[in-house]
Scaffold this motif. Structure first.
Motif, PDB file in Angstrom:
ATOM      1  N   GLU A 319       0.835  -1.207   0.000  1.00  0.00           N
ATOM      2  CA  GLU A 319       0.000   0.000   0.000  1.00  0.00           C
ATOM      3  C   GLU A 319       0.865   1.250   0.000  1.00  0.00           C
ATOM      4  O   GLU A 319       0.565   2.231  -0.700  1.00  0.00           O
ATOM      5  CB  GLU A 319      -0.924  -0.004   1.216  1.00  0.00           C
ATOM      6  N   ALA A 320       1.935   1.238   0.773  1.00  0.00           N
ATOM      7  CA  ALA A 320       2.838   2.397   0.824  1.00  0.00           C
ATOM      8  C   ALA A 320       3.473   2.640  -0.536  1.00  0.00           C
ATOM      9  O   ALA A 320       3.578   3.786  -0.993  1.00  0.00           O
ATOM     10  CB  ALA A 320       3.918   2.185   1.886  1.00  0.00           C
ATOM     11  N   ALA A 321       3.900   1.573  -1.214  1.00  0.00           N
ATOM     12  CA  ALA A 321       4.512   1.710  -2.543  1.00  0.00           C
ATOM     13  C   ALA A 321       3.524   2.306  -3.535  1.00  0.00           C
ATOM     14  O   ALA A 321       3.887   3.152  -4.366  1.00  0.00           O
ATOM     15  CB  ALA A 321       5.013   0.350  -3.030  1.00  0.00           C
ATOM     16  N   ILE A 322       2.267   1.882  -3.458  1.00  0.00           N
ATOM     17  CA  ILE A 322       1.234   2.422  -4.345  1.00  0.00           C
ATOM     18  C   ILE A 322       1.038   3.911  -4.084  1.00  0.00           C
ATOM     19  O   ILE A 322       0.958   4.727  -5.022  1.00  0.00           O
ATOM     20  CB  ILE A 322      -0.098   1.668  -4.135  1.00  0.00           C
ATOM     21  N   GLU A 323       0.963   4.279  -2.816  1.00  0.00           N
ATOM     22  CA  GLU A 323       0.715   5.679  -2.467  1.00  0.00           C
ATOM     23  C   GLU A 323       1.886   6.576  -2.863  1.00  0.00           C
ATOM     24  O   GLU A 323       1.687   7.713  -3.322  1.00  0.00           O
ATOM     25  CB  GLU A 323       0.417   5.779  -0.970  1.00  0.00           C
ATOM     26  N   ILE A 324       3.101   6.094  -2.699  1.00  0.00           N
ATOM     27  CA  ILE A 324       4.266   6.872  -3.131  1.00  0.00           C
ATOM     28  C   ILE A 324       4.223   7.099  -4.633  1.00  0.00           C
ATOM     29  O   ILE A 324       4.462   8.204  -5.129  1.00  0.00           O
ATOM     30  CB  ILE A 324       5.582   6.167  -2.736  1.00  0.00           C
ATOM     31  N   GLU A 325       3.899   6.029  -5.371  1.00  0.00           N
ATOM     32  CA  GLU A 325       3.855   6.152  -6.828  1.00  0.00           C
ATOM     33  C   GLU A 325       2.739   7.103  -7.266  1.00  0.00           C
ATOM     34  O   GLU A 325       2.931   7.904  -8.190  1.00  0.00           O
ATOM     35  CB  GLU A 325       3.659   4.777  -7.465  1.00  0.00           C
ATOM     36  N   ALA A 326       1.602   7.041  -6.607  1.00  0.00           N
ATOM     37  CA  ALA A 326       0.499   7.950  -6.949  1.00  0.00           C
ATOM     38  C   ALA A 326       0.899   9.398  -6.693  1.00  0.00           C
ATOM     39  O   ALA A 326       0.632  10.294  -7.509  1.00  0.00           O
ATOM     40  CB  ALA A 326      -0.745   7.594  -6.136  1.00  0.00           C
ATOM     41  N   ALA A 327       1.555   9.650  -5.569  1.00  0.00           N
ATOM     42  CA  ALA A 327       2.018  11.003  -5.253  1.00  0.00           C
ATOM     43  C   ALA A 327       3.064  11.469  -6.267  1.00  0.00           C
ATOM     44  O   ALA A 327       3.069  12.632  -6.685  1.00  0.00           O
ATOM     45  CB  ALA A 327       2.597  11.042  -3.840  1.00  0.00           C
TER      46      ALA A 327
END
Length: 414
Positions: A319-327
């Motif tokens: 989830e953290a990796a997804i959120e970093i990529e989205a940001a």
């Protein structure tokens, strides 16, 4: 010094009409399809160079600078020597002659190692240099941009004790006296101010006109600026944040930047650009915390296997990796839109808001993933969490970003 010239590749549209259909279709040639992770060769070279500088020069000094709450002069000198303090400035004026996205890349890479160094580079490039390039006269550009590219740090002085989110309730005043302006007042929360030598100071020359009296002045340190207080902060401690006093500071009339009463326009437009820089800082911070903590979870074993192999840990990291990529994609999109001359205020607000949220969340989780070790200062993981909080505050609080986004929604749908 690094020299990077970038050109954005734009997709080529090819129209094809099928004889069996009554409508036309538009296709992208496969070789022309790009993504927000598509960079020019020069931008990739810049990323590699900044990454090496951050790891080799900044990295070994991070903890000491944080403990001492002071930027190491070696780091500041290195930023100039690497060409990272005039990224968009033309080569003729001593800069690297590169793109806005290149500046965003540099800010992100520096933040992976130390967000304090990142914000120094960010404010100097996206605010100070940009104001000179966009609004400065030819004489002002020729005088100051080479200095700002080679050896003099810049500072952007807008906030005051009584004007934070209401950025234009300024109390600082400037009165004309012959061929000078006499500046009085104070500024607060000013980044880079302890080390800076060139200050862009916003003051009101005619309070009766409200914000239309606000004017931007180029003030050099030796004109009489007083560093009244250096703040002791929760995070980004090596980045100087000071209160400045101006007591009858005499500024030459030719140091009015952009014209009398144009300060409001300058600040509004430049802060939109600066927010993309803060977004990049927060993205880099989140990635830095992630990169420091995740390897530990595959080294630390409990109950017979690495803690990173437990599903509960894996899902959190995914989830953290997804959120970093989205940001990151929000940030790159805002940067490219700005670079291509499209409107970007809403996208900048979105990127700044979301990146600051992700930075705090990921940095906090990174501490938990490393357990007790993450809570100690030895690993440097906890520093990312302390540094992350400022993202929701400076260059427009999170509520200001939401308000900006909401205004665009209202305009579109009402």
């Amino acid at each position: 010094m690094l020299r990077y010239a970038t050109r954005l590749a734009r997709p080529v549209l090819r129209n094809t009409v099928s004889s069996s259909r009554s409508f036309s279709t538009t296709r992208l040639a496969a070789s022309q399809v790009t993504s927000l992770h598509t960079f020019t060769e020069e931008e990739e070279m810049l990323r590699d160079a900044v990454r090496r500088f951050a790891n080799d020069v900044v990295g070994p000094r991070v903890r000491e600078m944080d403990e001492n709450e002071m930027m190491d002069p070696v780091v500041i000198k290195g930023l100039f020597e690497q060409g990272l303090m005039g990224i968009e400035t033309s080569a003729e004026l001593g800069g690297s002659d590169s793109s806005f996205t290149s500046a965003i890349i540099a800010i992100e890479e520096l933040a992976k190692v130390d967000p304090s160094v990142s914000v120094m580079c960010d404010v100097h490039n996206t605010l100070v240099n940009t104001v000179f390039r966009t609004y400065g006269s030819k004489e002002q550009q020729e005088k100051y941009l080479p200095q700002l590219s080679e050896n003099k740090l810049g500072s952007f002085c807008l906030s005051e004790p009584a004007s934070g989110s209401d950025a234009f309730a300024l109390q600082a005043r400037a009165v004309k006296d012959g061929d000078h302006w006499v500046l009085n007042g104070s500024k607060m929360w000013i980044t880079n101010s302890y080390e800076a030598e060139v200050f862009l100071v916003f003051a009101n020359i005619d309070p009766s006109k409200g914000y239309r009296g606000i004017t931007c002045f180029i003030v050099e340190r030796d004109m009489g600026i007083k560093i009244a207080k250096k703040e002791q902060k929760l995070g980004i401690r090596a980045s100087s944040t000071c209160t400045l006093d101006f007591d009858d500071v005499r500024v030459p009339a030719e140091n009015v930047l952009g014209g009398e009463g144009k300060g409001y326009k300058i600040a509004i437009e430049i802060l939109n650009e600066g927010r993309i820089g803060i977004a990049a800082q927060m993205v880099g911070l989140a990635q830095g915390a992630f990169d420091k903590s995740v390897p530990y979870t595959f080294q630390r074993k409990q109950f017979g296997k690495a803690i990173g192999e437990f599903q509960g840990m894996q899902f959190q990291q995914a989830e953290a990796a997804i959120e970093i990529e989205a940001a990151r994609l929000l940030t790159y999109n805002a940067a490219r839109r700005k670079e291509e001359g499209n409107s970007f205020a809403k996208e900048a607000a979105m990127a700044k808001y979301y990146s600051s949220v992700v930075a705090q969340k990921v940095a906090g989780s990174a501490i938990e993933w490393a357990g007790g070790v993450g809570f100690t200062r030895e690993t440097g993981i906890e520093k990312f969490w302390r540094d992350s909080k400022i993202g929701a505050i400076y260059e427009g609080t999170s509520n200001i970003q939401l308000q900006t986004i909401a205004k665009f929604i209202q305009k579109e749908y009402s």
